[in-house]
Write a protein that holds these residues in place. Structure first.
Motif, PDB file in Angstrom:
ATOM      1  N   ILE A   1      40.324  41.284  35.622  1.00 61.43           N
ATOM      2  CA  ILE A   1      39.442  41.392  36.914  1.00 61.43           C
ATOM      3  C   ILE A   1      38.169  40.436  36.312  1.00 61.43           C
ATOM      4  CG2 ILE A   1      37.651  42.401  38.249  1.00 61.43           C
ATOM      5  CD1 ILE A   1      40.358  44.583  38.867  1.00 61.43           C
ATOM      6  N   PRO A   2      37.852  40.776  35.162  1.00 67.24           N
ATOM      7  CA  PRO A   2      36.653  39.667  34.628  1.00 67.24           C
ATOM      8  C   PRO A   2      36.972  38.407  34.705  1.00 67.24           C
ATOM      9  CG  PRO A   2      36.449  41.696  33.484  1.00 67.24           C
ATOM     10  CD  PRO A   2      37.736  41.835  34.207  1.00 67.24           C
ATOM     11  N   ALA A   3      38.164  38.225  34.174  1.00 67.31           N
ATOM     12  CA  ALA A   3      38.741  36.659  34.088  1.00 67.31           C
ATOM     13  C   ALA A   3      38.775  36.088  35.531  1.00 67.31           C
ATOM     14  CB  ALA A   3      40.183  36.666  33.344  1.00 67.31           C
ATOM     15  N   ILE A   4      39.046  36.671  36.483  1.00 63.50           N
ATOM     16  CA  ILE A   4      39.195  36.219  37.957  1.00 63.50           C
ATOM     17  C   ILE A   4      37.999  35.961  38.365  1.00 63.50           C
ATOM     18  CG2 ILE A   4      39.715  36.879  40.078  1.00 63.50           C
ATOM     19  CD1 ILE A   4      41.818  38.348  39.009  1.00 63.50           C
ATOM     20  N   ASN A   5      36.959  36.603  37.937  1.00 64.94           N
ATOM     21  CA  ASN A   5      35.497  36.604  38.486  1.00 64.94           C
ATOM     22  C   ASN A   5      34.854  35.633  37.830  1.00 64.94           C
ATOM     23  OD1 ASN A   5      35.629  38.227  40.829  1.00 64.94           O
ATOM     24  ND2 ASN A   5      35.006  40.243  39.515  1.00 64.94           N
ATOM     25  N   SER A   6      35.124  35.202  36.546  1.00 65.92           N
ATOM     26  CA  SER A   6      34.431  34.316  35.833  1.00 65.92           C
ATOM     27  C   SER A   6      35.079  32.815  36.007  1.00 65.92           C
ATOM     28  CB  SER A   6      34.466  34.557  34.326  1.00 65.92           C
ATOM     29  OG  SER A   6      35.681  34.468  33.935  1.00 65.92           O
ATOM     30  N   GLY A   7      36.012  32.803  36.762  1.00 66.45           N
ATOM     31  CA  GLY A   7      36.702  31.506  37.104  1.00 66.45           C
ATOM     32  C   GLY A   7      37.665  31.308  36.153  1.00 66.45           C
ATOM     33  N   LYS A   8      37.916  32.011  35.057  1.00 67.10           N
ATOM     34  CA  LYS A   8      38.867  31.560  34.103  1.00 67.10           C
ATOM     35  C   LYS A   8      40.403  31.938  34.445  1.00 67.10           C
ATOM     36  CE  LYS A   8      36.354  32.676  29.928  1.00 67.10           C
ATOM     37  NZ  LYS A   8      35.959  33.487  28.636  1.00 67.10           N
ATOM     38  N   ALA A   9      40.492  32.442  35.668  1.00 67.10           N
ATOM     39  CA  ALA A   9      41.824  32.641  36.272  1.00 67.10           C
ATOM     40  C   ALA A   9      41.758  32.627  37.612  1.00 67.10           C
ATOM     41  CB  ALA A   9      42.555  33.732  35.761  1.00 67.10           C
TER      42      ALA A   9
END
Ligand code: ARG
Length: 285
Positions: free
Chosen positions: A119-127
């Motif tokens: 979820i952090p990866a999605i919110n940081s735009g990494k995924a």
């Protein structure tokens, strides 16, 4: 154990999921930059509950468009949904996401990470999308949107064959192993006087159970079957803990992608693609 509470909670979750599926704009505490597709290997993100990562590398606008790369965050130790075959990540989620990407005219790129980094990866735009046998929960809906569900699952209890634990109520006061940050973890917290041991991988919890370090593991039913078949002297209890729905997680500010993914899922459901992917990996008993 508060079974009533759990089932009430799930009802709320399902309603919330439907709302999210309809593109609700409520509760957006985590305005993160839109997903870009230049993703590093091994994306690491800080917090567990989806706070955006400190450094952000999105250019502000979502690059999720035809001809681009659709980056999927997952935790690939969750057979049959995502797991390694050699150095390839395969499984229901991997194939379904590839089919979704194809519908969008994009190329799928899979990034493997810890489950609680997705979820952090999605919110940081990494995924762009999180596809990881991820259950729709109220807490997660605060941080991300979910697509319409693509399948259901249950949480089950694994014990040693000779265990005195015969049902959910016998878990009281026991040492329970879970995968960190999963719904199994959340449900274990509801068990009176239980000690919770959290592992990065479900299989590590199952290993600990085999070695007699813990008394039980709470985990999703299909991975449970896989893990038990690879270990000695373990069994899955008949009594299921709770039923859940799996869906694709997408950043709150990426409603365009949510819509596209839902349309793709609808088409892939209607033409039988999703079911045939599931049937390929899960054989009916
Ligand atoms: N369904 C559970 C959850 O959403 C467990 C998912 C674990 N997935 C994984 N790929 N390891 O919390």
């Amino acid at each position: 154990m508060k079974k009533k509470m759990i089932s009430m909670m799930l009802c709320a979750v399902m309603t919330a999921a439907m709302v999210a599926g309809c593109g609700s704009k409520e509760a957006e505490p985590n305005e993160a930059p839109a997903a870009g597709s230049d993703v590093e290997e091994d994306a690491e993100a800080p917090a567990e509950t989806g706070a955006p990562a400190e450094e952000t590398e999105g250019e502000g606008e979502a690059e999720v468009s035809e001809g681009g790369t659709l980056v999927m965050a997952t935790n690939a130790y969750f057979e049959p949904y995502e797991y390694y075959e050699g150095d390839q990540i395969v499984g229901i989620d991997a194939e379904m996401a590839a089919a979704v990407a194809e519908k969008l005219g994009m190329e799928l790129q899979i990034e493997d990470m810890e489950f609680d980094s997705i979820i952090p990866a999605i919110n940081s735009g990494k995924a762009d999308i999180g596809v990881a046998g991820m259950t729709v929960t109220e807490d997660r809906l605060v941080n991300v949107n979910f697509s319409n569900p693509y399948t259901t699952a249950t949480q089950v209890i694994i014990v040693q064959e000779g265990s005195e634990i015969a049902g959910n109520d016998d878990l009281e006061g026991k040492i329970i192993g879970v995968q960190l940050g999963t719904t199994g973890d959340i449900f274990a917290e509801d068990v009176t006087d239980a000690t919770i041991e959290r592992y990065n991988k479900g299989m590590d919890a199952v290993q600990a159970l085999s070695n007699g370090i813990i008394d039980a593991v709470i985990i999703d039913n299909e991975p449970a079957k896989q893990f038990v078949s690879k270990a000695e002297g373990l069994k899955i209890l008949d009594e299921e803990f709770v039923t859940e729905e799996y869906a694709i997680a997408i950043a709150k500010d990426n409603e365009g992608l949510l819509e596209k993914v839902n349309t793709a899922l609808e088409e892939l459901t209607a033409d039988g693609t999703i079911q045939s992917i599931i049937d390929k990996y899960i054989t009916a008993e």
